[in-house]
Design a protein around this motif. Structure first.
Motif, short mmCIF file in Angstrom:
data_model
loop_
_atom_site.label_atom_id
_atom_site.label_comp_id
_atom_site.label_asym_id
_atom_site.label_seq_id
_atom_site.Cartn_x
_atom_site.Cartn_y
_atom_site.Cartn_z
N VAL A 71 40.96 42.03 32.76
CA VAL A 71 41.30 43.31 33.39
C VAL A 71 42.24 43.08 34.57
CG1 VAL A 71 40.36 45.25 34.73
CG2 VAL A 71 39.23 44.53 32.61
N GLU A 72 41.95 42.06 35.36
CA GLU A 72 42.79 41.75 36.52
C GLU A 72 44.22 41.42 36.08
OE1 GLU A 72 43.08 38.39 40.05
OE2 GLU A 72 41.19 38.62 38.97
N LYS A 73 44.35 40.58 35.07
CA LYS A 73 45.69 40.20 34.58
C LYS A 73 46.40 41.40 33.94
CE LYS A 73 44.79 35.31 33.79
NZ LYS A 73 44.59 34.25 32.80
N PHE A 74 45.62 42.23 33.24
CA PHE A 74 46.19 43.41 32.61
C PHE A 74 46.84 44.31 33.64
CE2 PHE A 74 45.46 47.91 31.37
CZ PHE A 74 46.33 47.96 30.29
N TRP A 75 46.13 44.59 34.74
CA TRP A 75 46.69 45.50 35.75
C TRP A 75 47.82 44.86 36.54
CZ3 TRP A 75 46.75 50.12 34.57
CH2 TRP A 75 45.66 50.76 33.99
N LYS A 76 47.82 43.54 36.64
CA LYS A 76 48.97 42.88 37.26
C LYS A 76 50.23 43.15 36.45
CE LYS A 76 46.93 39.17 39.95
NZ LYS A 76 46.63 37.75 40.04
N LYS A 80 52.83 48.53 37.59
CA LYS A 80 54.17 49.09 37.83
C LYS A 80 54.37 50.40 37.07
CE LYS A 80 56.26 46.34 34.08
NZ LYS A 80 55.07 45.63 33.63
N ASN A 81 53.54 50.66 36.07
CA ASN A 81 53.67 51.88 35.26
C ASN A 81 52.90 53.07 35.82
OD1 ASN A 81 55.30 50.70 33.23
ND2 ASN A 81 53.50 49.72 32.36
N TYR A 104 34.86 49.83 33.57
CA TYR A 104 35.25 48.48 33.96
C TYR A 104 36.76 48.29 33.91
CZ TYR A 104 35.57 47.40 28.92
OH TYR A 104 35.91 47.40 27.58
N LEU A 105 37.45 49.08 33.09
CA LEU A 105 38.89 48.95 32.95
C LEU A 105 39.65 49.70 34.04
CD1 LEU A 105 41.40 48.01 31.42
CD2 LEU A 105 41.12 49.99 29.91
N ILE A 106 39.26 50.94 34.32
CA ILE A 106 40.08 51.73 35.25
C ILE A 106 39.62 51.65 36.71
CG2 ILE A 106 40.83 53.31 33.44
CD1 ILE A 106 38.99 55.43 34.76
N LYS A 107 38.37 51.27 36.94
CA LYS A 107 37.88 51.25 38.33
C LYS A 107 38.69 50.29 39.22
CE LYS A 107 33.69 51.56 41.02
NZ LYS A 107 32.23 51.55 41.01
#
Length: 195
Positions: A71-76, A80-81, A104-107
């Motif tokens: 999740v951390e890598k995904f949002w990194k 930007k979007n 767990y994904l959006i929080k």
């Protein structure tokens, strides 16, 4: 306390975050590809209305990966979007994000943007399993009333006039989100579009 309610997917983020996360995870972890046939069956069954449990089973790959790091890598790669309307300086009021995507994904991204409250589908980050009900339609209203009793809602902002008609009814003002911009719309217009 008075809040603005935001939907998340296609409202402040241009895509369906759980779908993008699913593909991101599979593309960045080829060792998980053996799960693709199983996931395809689960996605199909969920899309056909077979039940919320199949939504969770699409994320079975979390049994074999570190979900928090993913999740951390995904949002990194994806932060930007996020649309500028979601920047804290552009929001004004305390913010509630209410979404069908897994909590767990959006929080984590919501916390980064200073969101005061997140209500989303509860799911286990260790295996993807849905806990309780998918946070969609009337379930959003039930969860909001349960977790924020007595709260007042100034604006409700969502791209989805059909599925979010229930939360639109909670707000003093309704705003339709489209490609990072919002326009005022009345609850009567929303209900008319829903037939």
């Amino acid at each position: 306390m008075e809040y603005d309610i935001y939907d998340f997917d296609k409202t402040v983020y241009p895509y369906d975050s759980e779908t993008v996360f699913l593909f991101y995870s599979m593309l960045t972890h080829p060792a998980l590809w053996f799960l693709i046939p199983y996931q395809t069956i689960c996605i199909t069954l969920y899309a056909l209305g077979a039940g919320d449990k199949f939504k969770g089973k699409c994320f079975v790959f979390l049994r074999f990966a570190n979900g928090e790091k993913l999740v951390e890598k995904f949002w990194k790669s994806q932060s930007k979007n996020i649309y500028p309307i979601f920047e804290k300086g552009n929001r004004g009021f305390p913010t509630l994000v209410c979404s069908a995507s897994p909590e767990y994904l959006i929080k984590p991204i919501c916390e980064k943007y200073g969101v005061e409250k997140v209500i989303a589908t509860k799911a286990d980050i260790r295996n993807g399993k849905i806990i309780g009900k998918n946070c969609i339609r009337e379930e959003k209203v039930r969860r909001i009333k349960e977790e924020l009793p007595g709260a007042v809602f100034r604006r409700v902002i969502s791209d989805d006039l059909k599925n979010d008609v229930h939360i639109f009814r909670l707000g003093k003002e309704c705003r339709k989100a489209e490609k990072g911009k919002t326009t005022k719309i009345s609850i009567e217009e929303i209900e008319a579009k829903n037939g």
